[in-house]
Design a protein around this motif. Structure first.
Motif, PDB file in Angstrom:
ATOM      1  N   THR A  21       0.823  -1.210   0.000  1.00 32.61           N
ATOM      2  CA  THR A  21       0.000   0.000   0.000  1.00 32.61           C
ATOM      3  C   THR A  21       0.860   1.264   0.000  1.00 32.61           C
ATOM      4  O   THR A  21       0.341   2.365   0.101  1.00 32.61           O
ATOM      5  N   GLN A  22       2.197   1.084  -0.101  1.00 35.79           N
ATOM      6  CA  GLN A  22       3.087   2.244  -0.052  1.00 35.79           C
ATOM      7  C   GLN A  22       3.507   2.655  -1.447  1.00 35.79           C
ATOM      8  O   GLN A  22       3.634   1.804  -2.322  1.00 35.79           O
ATOM      9  N   ASP A  23       3.720   3.940  -1.637  1.00 38.96           N
ATOM     10  CA  ASP A  23       4.297   4.390  -2.895  1.00 38.96           C
ATOM     11  C   ASP A  23       5.805   4.203  -2.805  1.00 38.96           C
ATOM     12  O   ASP A  23       6.476   4.856  -2.018  1.00 38.96           O
ATOM     13  N   LEU A  24       6.325   3.259  -3.593  1.00 41.26           N
ATOM     14  CA  LEU A  24       7.762   2.950  -3.520  1.00 41.26           C
ATOM     15  C   LEU A  24       8.553   3.692  -4.587  1.00 41.26           C
ATOM     16  O   LEU A  24       9.768   3.531  -4.710  1.00 41.26           O
ATOM     17  N   HIS A  25       7.856   4.492  -5.370  1.00 39.71           N
ATOM     18  CA  HIS A  25       8.516   5.169  -6.493  1.00 39.71           C
ATOM     19  C   HIS A  25       9.642   6.082  -5.987  1.00 39.71           C
ATOM     20  O   HIS A  25       9.495   6.746  -4.961  1.00 39.71           O
ATOM     21  N   THR A  26      10.735   6.074  -6.733  1.00 46.11           N
ATOM     22  CA  THR A  26      11.890   6.882  -6.326  1.00 46.11           C
ATOM     23  C   THR A  26      11.586   8.390  -6.400  1.00 46.11           C
ATOM     24  O   THR A  26      12.340   9.188  -5.859  1.00 46.11           O
ATOM     25  N   VAL A  57      20.236   0.948  -5.257  1.00 50.33           N
ATOM     26  CA  VAL A  57      20.424  -0.504  -5.341  1.00 50.33           C
ATOM     27  C   VAL A  57      19.115  -1.204  -5.720  1.00 50.33           C
ATOM     28  O   VAL A  57      19.089  -2.067  -6.593  1.00 50.33           O
ATOM     29  N   TYR A  58      18.023  -0.817  -5.056  1.00 52.06           N
ATOM     30  CA  TYR A  58      16.735  -1.478  -5.300  1.00 52.06           C
ATOM     31  C   TYR A  58      15.901  -0.790  -6.381  1.00 52.06           C
ATOM     32  O   TYR A  58      14.972  -1.372  -6.926  1.00 52.06           O
ATOM     33  N   GLY A  59      16.158   0.501  -6.612  1.00 52.49           N
ATOM     34  CA  GLY A  59      15.301   1.240  -7.539  1.00 52.49           C
ATOM     35  C   GLY A  59      13.943   1.537  -6.943  1.00 52.49           C
ATOM     36  O   GLY A  59      13.000   1.857  -7.656  1.00 52.49           O
ATOM     37  N   VAL A  60      13.837   1.423  -5.642  1.00 55.73           N
ATOM     38  CA  VAL A  60      12.611   1.810  -4.932  1.00 55.73           C
ATOM     39  C   VAL A  60      13.050   2.533  -3.652  1.00 55.73           C
ATOM     40  O   VAL A  60      14.181   2.355  -3.198  1.00 55.73           O
ATOM     41  N   HIS A  61      12.166   3.338  -3.117  1.00 59.84           N
ATOM     42  CA  HIS A  61      12.499   3.938  -1.828  1.00 59.84           C
ATOM     43  C   HIS A  61      11.559   3.413  -0.749  1.00 59.84           C
ATOM     44  O   HIS A  61      10.357   3.622  -0.801  1.00 59.84           O
ATOM     45  N   GLU A  62      12.157   2.730   0.228  1.00 57.38           N
ATOM     46  CA  GLU A  62      11.370   2.242   1.367  1.00 57.38           C
ATOM     47  C   GLU A  62      11.293   3.343   2.400  1.00 57.38           C
ATOM     48  O   GLU A  62      12.313   3.937   2.740  1.00 57.38           O
ATOM     49  N   SER A 148      26.935   0.908  -5.447  1.00 62.53           N
ATOM     50  CA  SER A 148      25.473   0.810  -5.526  1.00 62.53           C
ATOM     51  C   SER A 148      25.043   0.393  -6.933  1.00 62.53           C
ATOM     52  O   SER A 148      24.150  -0.431  -7.103  1.00 62.53           O
ATOM     53  N   ALA A 149      25.701   0.974  -7.954  1.00 63.75           N
ATOM     54  CA  ALA A 149      25.368   0.635  -9.343  1.00 63.75           C
ATOM     55  C   ALA A 149      25.714  -0.824  -9.635  1.00 63.75           C
ATOM     56  O   ALA A 149      25.004  -1.510 -10.383  1.00 63.75           O
ATOM     57  N   LEU A 150      26.807  -1.299  -9.022  1.00 63.29           N
ATOM     58  CA  LEU A 150      27.185  -2.708  -9.210  1.00 63.29           C
ATOM     59  C   LEU A 150      26.130  -3.637  -8.610  1.00 63.29           C
ATOM     60  O   LEU A 150      25.665  -4.588  -9.249  1.00 63.29           O
ATOM     61  N   LEU A 151      25.716  -3.338  -7.358  1.00 60.30           N
ATOM     62  CA  LEU A 151      24.690  -4.165  -6.706  1.00 60.30           C
ATOM     63  C   LEU A 151      23.388  -4.115  -7.511  1.00 60.30           C
ATOM     64  O   LEU A 151      22.719  -5.122  -7.721  1.00 60.30           O
ATOM     65  N   ARG A 152      23.050  -2.925  -7.989  1.00 60.90           N
ATOM     66  CA  ARG A 152      21.833  -2.791  -8.783  1.00 60.90           C
ATOM     67  C   ARG A 152      21.910  -3.619 -10.068  1.00 60.90           C
ATOM     68  O   ARG A 152      20.947  -4.290 -10.440  1.00 60.90           O
ATOM     69  N   ALA A 153      23.066  -3.564 -10.729  1.00 64.25           N
ATOM     70  CA  ALA A 153      23.221  -4.332 -11.970  1.00 64.25           C
ATOM     71  C   ALA A 153      23.007  -5.823 -11.697  1.00 64.25           C
ATOM     72  O   ALA A 153      22.429  -6.542 -12.510  1.00 64.25           O
ATOM     73  N   TYR A 154      23.457  -6.286 -10.533  1.00 64.40           N
ATOM     74  CA  TYR A 154      23.196  -7.682 -10.164  1.00 64.40           C
ATOM     75  C   TYR A 154      21.703  -7.920  -9.936  1.00 64.40           C
ATOM     76  O   TYR A 154      21.134  -8.883 -10.448  1.00 64.40           O
ATOM     77  N   PHE A 155      21.058  -7.039  -9.177  1.00 61.97           N
ATOM     78  CA  PHE A 155      19.632  -7.253  -8.901  1.00 61.97           C
ATOM     79  C   PHE A 155      18.784  -7.102 -10.163  1.00 61.97           C
ATOM     80  O   PHE A 155      17.721  -7.712 -10.274  1.00 61.97           O
ATOM     81  N   GLU A 156      19.267  -6.321 -11.133  1.00 56.71           N
ATOM     82  CA  GLU A 156      18.523  -6.205 -12.394  1.00 56.71           C
ATOM     83  C   GLU A 156      18.557  -7.523 -13.169  1.00 56.71           C
ATOM     84  O   GLU A 156      17.658  -7.810 -13.948  1.00 56.71           O
ATOM     85  N   GLN A 157      19.591  -8.337 -12.940  1.00 60.85           N
ATOM     86  CA  GLN A 157      19.641  -9.649 -13.592  1.00 60.85           C
ATOM     87  C   GLN A 157      18.495 -10.532 -13.130  1.00 60.85           C
ATOM     88  O   GLN A 157      18.022 -11.392 -13.860  1.00 60.85           O
ATOM     89  N   PRO A 222      18.462   7.609  -9.330  1.00 56.24           N
ATOM     90  CA  PRO A 222      18.269   6.250  -9.840  1.00 56.24           C
ATOM     91  C   PRO A 222      16.872   6.028 -10.407  1.00 56.24           C
ATOM     92  O   PRO A 222      15.894   6.443  -9.808  1.00 56.24           O
ATOM     93  N   PRO A 223      16.783   5.389 -11.575  1.00 58.44           N
ATOM     94  CA  PRO A 223      15.474   5.081 -12.144  1.00 58.44           C
ATOM     95  C   PRO A 223      14.712   4.073 -11.289  1.00 58.44           C
ATOM     96  O   PRO A 223      15.314   3.242 -10.613  1.00 58.44           O
ATOM     97  N   TYR A 224      13.410   4.204 -11.333  1.00 51.25           N
ATOM     98  CA  TYR A 224      12.510   3.324 -10.577  1.00 51.25           C
ATOM     99  C   TYR A 224      12.521   1.922 -11.184  1.00 51.25           C
ATOM    100  O   TYR A 224      12.508   1.761 -12.396  1.00 51.25           O
ATOM    101  N   LEU A 225      12.590   0.913 -10.333  1.00 46.77           N
ATOM    102  CA  LEU A 225      12.541  -0.482 -10.783  1.00 46.77           C
ATOM    103  C   LEU A 225      11.417  -1.167  -9.992  1.00 46.77           C
ATOM    104  O   LEU A 225      11.628  -1.575  -8.847  1.00 46.77           O
ATOM    105  N   PRO A 226      10.210  -1.233 -10.594  1.00 46.04           N
ATOM    106  CA  PRO A 226       9.041  -1.727  -9.845  1.00 46.04           C
ATOM    107  C   PRO A 226       9.303  -3.059  -9.141  1.00 46.04           C
ATOM    108  O   PRO A 226       9.995  -3.925  -9.682  1.00 46.04           O
ATOM    109  N   LEU A 227       8.783  -3.161  -7.948  1.00 53.43           N
ATOM    110  CA  LEU A 227       8.990  -4.366  -7.133  1.00 53.43           C
ATOM    111  C   LEU A 227       7.710  -5.199  -7.147  1.00 53.43           C
ATOM    112  O   LEU A 227       6.720  -4.835  -6.514  1.00 53.43           O
TER     113      LEU A 227
END
Ligand code: GTP
Ligand code: MG
Ligand code: MG
Length: 333
Positions: A21-26, A57-62, A148-157, A222-227
């Motif tokens: 129910t949260q807006d996670l958008h960056t 890293v996640y492309g979302v903001h908690e 952070s970009a390295l971790l993100r590149a991994y999570f994008e895989q 960082p661009p948003y990466l929907p979760l």
């Protein structure tokens, strides 16, 4: 007997149900970005501002996570694969810029709490702002943006792997292992390196050479990466969490091996000279460096992200991991 994967997965999903129910958008932190840019520009109009840490890293903001910013010069960005200077002179210049920045932030936002932290390895200002968003600002250091970009590149895989990372991070904070809580010893960043290393060892991700990451090619915001919610009612997530714990409790050879994203395969302590002897001699800001639980920083030379894990804390880590199997990363109790 640990609970079944499905039970673990569902329990973790339940612990994160508030995210649905949260807006996670960056874009939620873009306002903070604009405010900081304004202050940075007032000090030096040529400086650029980059956001890194969990939002990148996640492309979302908690909600509740701090936002990490770094002010970089044009040259820092253009030389986006360059090494960060670790000299006292460089540190002094960074502290000087941050001092001016802190002054501007205080002038423009007098109700905010602005703290200059100089004693750390990296000079930083900590801002507790209005609107519930807290942030850290550093200067002239590319490594945070790069890692952070390295971790993100991994999570994008494999974007669902972010659930494992978020589950581990939440657990590490609640059980007091995370360096952000009193008595903790490993930062969220360190836990992320552990998560990605585990996934690499399992062949779930493809190795990315850290040298491939270039700040000049990273977006400042960082661009948003929907979760998406975990698939299959969390069965795979539960499996992964149990396997992650199994890996670090029974397979990872902490006495001889190093968690590392610097090269594919196994890295030994011997290779890095992170030995008993080095441990006896090494100090950083007067504090002892431990080589009990080793996590190699992919960008900083000779830096163990697990340096604060003493033998006692390593035992805590093991005990908490053992318990985490039964408690589904402390979500079921
Ligand atoms: P939360 O803030 O807890 O939500 O997680 P996060 O993903 O933002 O992680 P954290 O605040 O721990 O780290 C943000 C950035 O700080 C990382 O990208 C690193 O660049 C830097 N950092 C944090 N901990 C360490 C550390 O132990 N060693 C080094 N070299 N850098 C660190
Ligand atoms: Mg952070
Ligand atoms: Mg931070």
């Amino acid at each position: 007997m640990p609970p079944a994967a499905a039970v673990v997965g569902r329990s973790i999903m339940k612990a994160f149900r508030h995210l649905a129910t949260q807006d996670l958008h960056t874009r939620r932190v873009e306002e903070a970005y604009r405010v900081v840019v304004e202050c940075v520009t007032a000090v030096d109009p040529a400086m650029r501002l980059y956001m890194f840490g969990s939002t990148a890293v996640y492309g979302v903001h908690e909600k509740g996570s701090d936002v990490d910013f770094v002010a970089l010069s044009e040259t820092d960005v253009e030389d986006g694969k360059g090494e960060d200077a670790a000299t006292q002179v460089a540190k002094g210049l960074q502290a000087e810029f941050l001092g001016k920045l802190a002054k501007v932030v205080r002038q423009k936002h007098f109700s905010w709490n602005v703290e200059e932290v100089r004693r750390t390895r990296v000079p930083v200002i900590r801002v507790k702002g209005g609107g519930g968003v807290d942030f850290d600002i550093t200067a002239n250091r590319r490594n945070g943006v790069r890692n952070s970009a390295l971790l993100r590149a991994y999570f994008e895989q494999d974007p669902p792997c972010r659930w494992l990372s978020m589950g581990v991070k939440r657990w590490s904070k609640r059980v007091g292992l995370n360096a952000s809580v009193v008595g903790g010893s490993i930062t969220s960043y360190g836990f992320n390196l552990m998560v990605v290393y585990y996934l690499l060892q399992r062949g779930a991700l493809q190795f990315i050479p850290p040298t491939a990451i270039d700040v000049a090619k990273v977006a400042p915001v960082p661009p948003y990466l929907p979760l998406e919610p975990p698939q299959n009612d969390g069965v795979e997530l539960g499996d992964q969490v149990l396997d992650f714990l199994q890996f670090y409790m029974h397979e990872f050879d902490a006495a001889h091996h190093v968690v590392s994203l610097s090269r594919p395969g196994i890295t030994t302590k011997e290779q890095l000279n992170w030995t008993k002897d080095a441990e006896d001699r090494a100090r950083m800001n007067g504090e002892k460096i431990n080589y009990q639980w080793c996590i190699e920083d992919p960008y900083e030379l000779n830096l163990n992200v697990g340096r604060n894990v003493t033998p006692l804390k390593r035992d805590f880590l093991r005990k908490h991991m053992d318990k985490a199997r039964e408690t589904a990363l402390l979500t079921s109790t």
